[in-house]
Design a protein around this motif. Structure first.
Motif, PDB file in Angstrom:
ATOM      1  N   GLN A 163     -11.946 -27.726  18.150  1.00  0.00           N
ATOM      2  CA  GLN A 163     -11.402 -27.797  19.396  1.00  0.00           C
ATOM      3  C   GLN A 163     -12.192 -27.136  20.508  1.00  0.00           C
ATOM      4  O   GLN A 163     -12.367 -27.834  21.765  1.00  0.00           O
ATOM      5  CB  GLN A 163      -9.792 -27.126  19.556  1.00  0.00           C
ATOM      6  N   ARG A 217      -7.489 -27.425   7.246  1.00  0.00           N
ATOM      7  CA  ARG A 217      -6.519 -26.826   8.367  1.00  0.00           C
ATOM      8  C   ARG A 217      -5.288 -26.026   7.406  1.00  0.00           C
ATOM      9  O   ARG A 217      -5.043 -26.558   6.359  1.00  0.00           O
ATOM     10  CB  ARG A 217      -5.909 -27.602   9.396  1.00  0.00           C
ATOM     11  N   PRO A 249      -5.596 -28.402  24.808  1.00  0.00           N
ATOM     12  CA  PRO A 249      -5.864 -29.186  23.514  1.00  0.00           C
ATOM     13  C   PRO A 249      -4.986 -29.914  23.235  1.00  0.00           C
ATOM     14  O   PRO A 249      -5.390 -30.577  22.067  1.00  0.00           O
ATOM     15  CB  PRO A 249      -6.011 -27.597  22.816  1.00  0.00           C
ATOM     16  N   LEU A 250      -3.645 -30.170  23.648  1.00  0.00           N
ATOM     17  CA  LEU A 250      -2.597 -30.925  23.077  1.00  0.00           C
ATOM     18  C   LEU A 250      -2.032 -30.681  21.763  1.00  0.00           C
ATOM     19  O   LEU A 250      -3.039 -29.992  21.183  1.00  0.00           O
ATOM     20  CB  LEU A 250      -3.161 -32.268  23.272  1.00  0.00           C
ATOM     21  N   PRO A 251      -1.050 -30.629  21.329  1.00  0.00           N
ATOM     22  CA  PRO A 251      -0.271 -31.435  21.849  1.00  0.00           C
ATOM     23  C   PRO A 251       0.517 -30.624  23.186  1.00  0.00           C
ATOM     24  O   PRO A 251       0.450 -29.504  23.188  1.00  0.00           O
ATOM     25  CB  PRO A 251       0.979 -31.616  20.917  1.00  0.00           C
ATOM     26  N   PRO A 310       0.541 -29.549  10.035  1.00  0.00           N
ATOM     27  CA  PRO A 310       0.585 -30.689  10.721  1.00  0.00           C
ATOM     28  C   PRO A 310      -0.527 -30.928  11.734  1.00  0.00           C
ATOM     29  O   PRO A 310      -1.087 -29.889  12.270  1.00  0.00           O
ATOM     30  CB  PRO A 310       2.126 -30.587  11.628  1.00  0.00           C
ATOM     31  N   SER A 311      -0.928 -31.953  11.977  1.00  0.00           N
ATOM     32  CA  SER A 311      -2.035 -32.265  13.094  1.00  0.00           C
ATOM     33  C   SER A 311      -1.810 -33.809  13.641  1.00  0.00           C
ATOM     34  O   SER A 311      -1.816 -34.722  12.667  1.00  0.00           O
ATOM     35  CB  SER A 311      -3.352 -32.038  12.543  1.00  0.00           C
ATOM     36  N   THR A 312      -2.226 -34.102  14.404  1.00  0.00           N
ATOM     37  CA  THR A 312      -2.642 -35.541  14.879  1.00  0.00           C
ATOM     38  C   THR A 312      -3.976 -35.574  15.378  1.00  0.00           C
ATOM     39  O   THR A 312      -4.777 -36.306  14.732  1.00  0.00           O
ATOM     40  CB  THR A 312      -1.676 -35.966  15.943  1.00  0.00           C
ATOM     41  N   ARG A 313      -4.278 -34.901  16.570  1.00  0.00           N
ATOM     42  CA  ARG A 313      -5.811 -34.930  16.997  1.00  0.00           C
ATOM     43  C   ARG A 313      -6.828 -34.697  15.985  1.00  0.00           C
ATOM     44  O   ARG A 313      -7.809 -35.305  15.837  1.00  0.00           O
ATOM     45  CB  ARG A 313      -5.891 -34.190  18.200  1.00  0.00           C
ATOM     46  N   THR A 314      -6.810 -33.675  15.510  1.00  0.00           N
ATOM     47  CA  THR A 314      -7.923 -32.854  14.729  1.00  0.00           C
ATOM     48  C   THR A 314      -8.353 -33.739  13.445  1.00  0.00           C
ATOM     49  O   THR A 314      -9.281 -34.031  13.309  1.00  0.00           O
ATOM     50  CB  THR A 314      -7.698 -31.363  14.299  1.00  0.00           C
ATOM     51  N   HIS A 361      -9.952 -22.069  15.935  1.00  0.00           N
ATOM     52  CA  HIS A 361      -9.974 -23.564  15.994  1.00  0.00           C
ATOM     53  C   HIS A 361     -11.340 -24.017  16.343  1.00  0.00           C
ATOM     54  O   HIS A 361     -11.391 -24.577  17.648  1.00  0.00           O
ATOM     55  CB  HIS A 361      -8.960 -24.313  16.667  1.00  0.00           C
TER      56      HIS A 361
END
Ligand code: CP
Length: 304
Positions: free
Chosen positions: A132, A101, A263-265, A48-52, A129
């Motif tokens: 990031q 990823r 780096p979030l989340p 899973p990823s949102t930002r990257t 990463h």
């Protein structure tokens, strides 16, 4: 053809050029909106990823290119047993560059060895990463004006946090960086980072369990969440997940110009009341992530 597996794949001089390009993009994004016309980015995300993923996609669209890919191994033929090596051979026929990823350490490296296109490691297990890290370095350089002469506190899950491992690797190349590692005993930095990266390069560092005991010394505080997905034992995760909660009271101990990065989340480790503090720059960091990924795509596609 170049890939990006680790922040050390670029020299500090090459990183300077990359960050200069990212800053030019920030100043005048319109100038770059057709640089990737006709090019395609594949985003292959087995985790899973949102930002990257979305920042890579946004970066490619901002450059005039197109995007294809999958956001979940279950919706790809990995679910039928296809190997990463075979998948990247296909992707090389469909796209000009790929961000991957994967939960297994080293999987993007395997992909790069079989690829006919540049491959970017978008996070591999608890290992690295690098994009990031590029984001973190650009944020620090843009907001502090330098990448040297500071004390940085890295706080939280230093054992499983791949962003932490990549950032340490990258920062040891700059002069006069002092690391302060803040973690519970169970989540200390791995021995391979301690021995092969820090001790081998004679890099000074201190370790603390309580954030309050070192907060006043920090120029930068890099907060991280406890990495639930890397724990084998859920009870252990539950016991450690709220070990650190940065709140307004703790921020009173910090320097007036200390920056908080993440780096979030975020889960619970930074109280939302801290978001209003001008020292909290983790949402600005997200925007720098788009600029630096635009610069990276251009660099790996040799469009600069
Ligand atoms: N920082 C980061 O890697 O976020 P995502 O997991 O949402 O991509």
């Amino acid at each position: 053809m170049r890939h990006l597996m680790n922040p050390l794949d670029f020299t500090t001089q090459e990183l300077e050029k990359l960050f200069d390009l990212a800053s030019q993009i920030e100043a005048n994004p319109q100038k770059f909106r057709h640089v990737c016309d006709g090019k395609k980015l594949a985003t292959c995300f087995y985790e899973p990823s949102t930002r990257t993923r979305l920042s890579f996609e946004s970066a490619m669209y901002n450059l005039g290119g197109n995007v294809l890919g999958f956001s979940d191994a279950a919706s790809s033929s990995a679910s039928k047993g296809e190997s990463v090596s075979d998948t990247i051979r296909m992707i090389s026929c469909y796209a000009d560059i790929c961000a991957i990823r994967h939960p297994k350490e080293g999987a993007p490296m395997v992909a790069s060895s079989k690829a006919g296109i540049p491959v970017i490691n978008a996070g591999d297990g608890g290992h690295q990463h690098p994009t990031q890290t590029l984001t973190d370095l650009l944020t620090i350089r843009s907001l502090k004006g330098r990448l040297q002469d500071f004390t940085i506190g890295l706080c939280g899950d230093l054992k499983f946090g791949r962003t932490v491992h990549s950032l340490i690797n990258a920062l040891i190349r700059y002069p006069n960086i002092h690391f302060i590692f803040i973690s519970p005993e169970e989540l200390k930095i791995p021995d391979y980072i301690r021995e092969d990266v820090l001790d081998k390069n004679h890099i000074p560092y201190q370790e603390f369990i309580r954030l309050e005991d070192c907060m006043q010394d920090l120029d930068l505080l890099y907060m991280t969440r406890v990495q639930k997905e890397r724990f084998f034992n859920e009870q252990e995760y539950i016991r450690l997940k709220d070990f650190y909660i940065l709140d307004k009271e703790k921020m009173k101990l910090a320097k007036k110009d200390m920056l908080i990065l993440h780096p979030l989340p975020r889960v619970n480790e930074i109280s939302i009341e801290v978001d209003e503090d001008p020292r909290a720059v983790y949402f600005k960091q997200v925007q720098y992530g788009v600029y630096v990924r635009m610069a990276l795509i251009m660099t790996l596609l040799e469009l600069v």
